[in-house]
Scaffold this motif. Structure first.
Motif, short mmCIF file in Angstrom:
data_model
loop_
_atom_site.label_atom_id
_atom_site.label_comp_id
_atom_site.label_asym_id
_atom_site.label_seq_id
_atom_site.Cartn_x
_atom_site.Cartn_y
_atom_site.Cartn_z
N MET A 124 7.42 36.69 8.08
CA MET A 124 6.65 36.48 6.81
C MET A 124 5.49 35.93 6.78
N ASN A 125 4.06 36.60 6.64
CA ASN A 125 2.91 36.07 6.47
C ASN A 125 2.35 35.31 5.03
N LYS A 126 2.58 33.90 5.02
CA LYS A 126 2.02 33.27 3.71
C LYS A 126 0.58 33.13 3.75
N SER A 127 -0.16 33.22 2.66
CA SER A 127 -1.41 33.23 2.61
C SER A 127 -1.86 31.74 2.25
N LEU A 128 -3.03 31.44 2.80
CA LEU A 128 -3.59 30.26 2.61
C LEU A 128 -4.62 30.18 1.38
N ILE A 129 -4.26 28.66 0.57
CA ILE A 129 -4.83 28.39 -0.53
C ILE A 129 -5.83 27.18 -0.44
N LYS A 130 -6.38 27.08 -1.36
CA LYS A 130 -7.04 25.66 -1.58
C LYS A 130 -6.27 24.67 -2.25
N LEU A 131 -5.99 23.51 -1.64
CA LEU A 131 -5.27 22.66 -2.42
C LEU A 131 -5.70 22.41 -4.11
N SER A 132 -6.88 22.62 -4.32
CA SER A 132 -7.46 22.53 -5.69
C SER A 132 -6.77 23.66 -6.48
N SER A 133 -6.44 24.68 -6.03
CA SER A 133 -5.73 25.83 -6.84
C SER A 133 -4.06 25.67 -6.68
N LEU A 134 -3.50 24.70 -6.34
CA LEU A 134 -1.98 24.23 -6.01
C LEU A 134 -1.58 23.77 -7.60
N GLY A 135 -0.51 24.28 -8.19
CA GLY A 135 -0.07 24.00 -9.52
C GLY A 135 0.70 22.46 -9.44
N ILE A 136 0.94 21.85 -10.59
CA ILE A 136 1.62 20.62 -10.83
C ILE A 136 3.08 20.92 -10.23
N GLY A 137 3.63 19.96 -9.33
CA GLY A 137 4.92 20.14 -9.03
C GLY A 137 5.18 20.96 -7.68
N LYS A 138 4.25 21.69 -7.23
CA LYS A 138 4.17 22.41 -6.12
C LYS A 138 3.93 21.67 -4.76
N SER A 139 4.29 21.90 -3.89
CA SER A 139 4.19 21.57 -2.49
C SER A 139 3.71 22.36 -1.53
N ALA A 140 2.93 21.72 -0.46
CA ALA A 140 2.46 22.65 0.67
C ALA A 140 1.97 21.97 1.80
N VAL A 141 1.89 22.56 2.90
CA VAL A 141 1.44 22.06 4.06
C VAL A 141 0.03 22.09 4.37
N ILE A 142 -0.62 20.98 4.85
CA ILE A 142 -2.07 21.23 5.15
C ILE A 142 -2.16 22.01 6.44
N THR A 143 -3.16 22.75 6.32
CA THR A 143 -3.24 23.85 7.61
C THR A 143 -4.71 23.51 8.26
N ALA A 144 -5.93 23.40 7.43
CA ALA A 144 -6.98 23.17 7.80
C ALA A 144 -8.03 22.77 6.80
N PHE A 145 -9.24 22.19 7.39
CA PHE A 145 -10.18 21.70 6.44
C PHE A 145 -11.55 22.60 6.62
N GLU A 146 -12.26 22.52 5.16
CA GLU A 146 -13.75 23.13 5.49
C GLU A 146 -14.44 22.16 6.62
N LYS A 147 -15.41 22.92 7.03
CA LYS A 147 -16.06 21.84 8.10
C LYS A 147 -17.22 21.07 7.54
N ASP A 148 -16.94 19.76 7.26
CA ASP A 148 -17.71 18.70 6.51
C ASP A 148 -17.57 17.51 7.04
N GLU A 149 -18.29 16.44 6.56
CA GLU A 149 -18.10 14.95 6.95
C GLU A 149 -16.94 14.66 6.19
N LEU A 150 -16.58 15.17 5.01
CA LEU A 150 -15.51 14.75 4.06
C LEU A 150 -14.15 14.95 4.96
N HIS A 151 -13.88 15.83 5.91
CA HIS A 151 -12.67 16.10 6.58
C HIS A 151 -12.09 14.70 7.22
N ILE A 152 -13.02 13.86 7.86
CA ILE A 152 -12.91 12.90 8.60
C ILE A 152 -12.26 11.61 7.53
N LYS A 153 -12.75 11.50 6.28
CA LYS A 153 -12.57 10.67 5.13
C LYS A 153 -11.12 11.22 4.66
#
Length: 79
Positions: A1-30
């Motif tokens: 089963m292939n699940k799709s990736l979404i941005k954390l900002s679109s995840l609803g209240i009470g929902k859980s997810a696993v972090i898979t990747a970051f957009e390339k930016d200095e912010l990912h280090i922080k």
């Protein structure tokens, strides 16, 4: 089963997810220093009335992120 990736900002209240990747930016280090690392499970605890900021549970503590910061984090929703 292939699940799709979404941005954390679109995840609803009470929902859980696993972090898979970051957009390339200095912010990912922080974000990684705050416990947001690939493979880590996150849960959206609260979203402010106007949608910004959001409160997530990650690495055993609550973290508030601006929606623009959460836009840099790609996740895969779980259960």
């Amino acid at each position: 089963m292939n699940k799709s990736l979404i941005k954390l900002s679109s995840l609803g209240i009470g929902k859980s997810a696993v972090i898979t990747a970051f957009e390339k930016d200095e912010l990912h280090i922080k974000l990684m220093e705050m416990g947001c690392v690939p493979g880590e499970t996150v849960k959206v605890e609260k979203i402010a009335p106007l949608g910004d900021p959001i409160s997530i549970m990650v690495a055993g503590y609550n973290l508030s992120l601006r929606k623009t910061e959460a836009d840099f984090i790609w996740v895969e929703e779980i259960g």
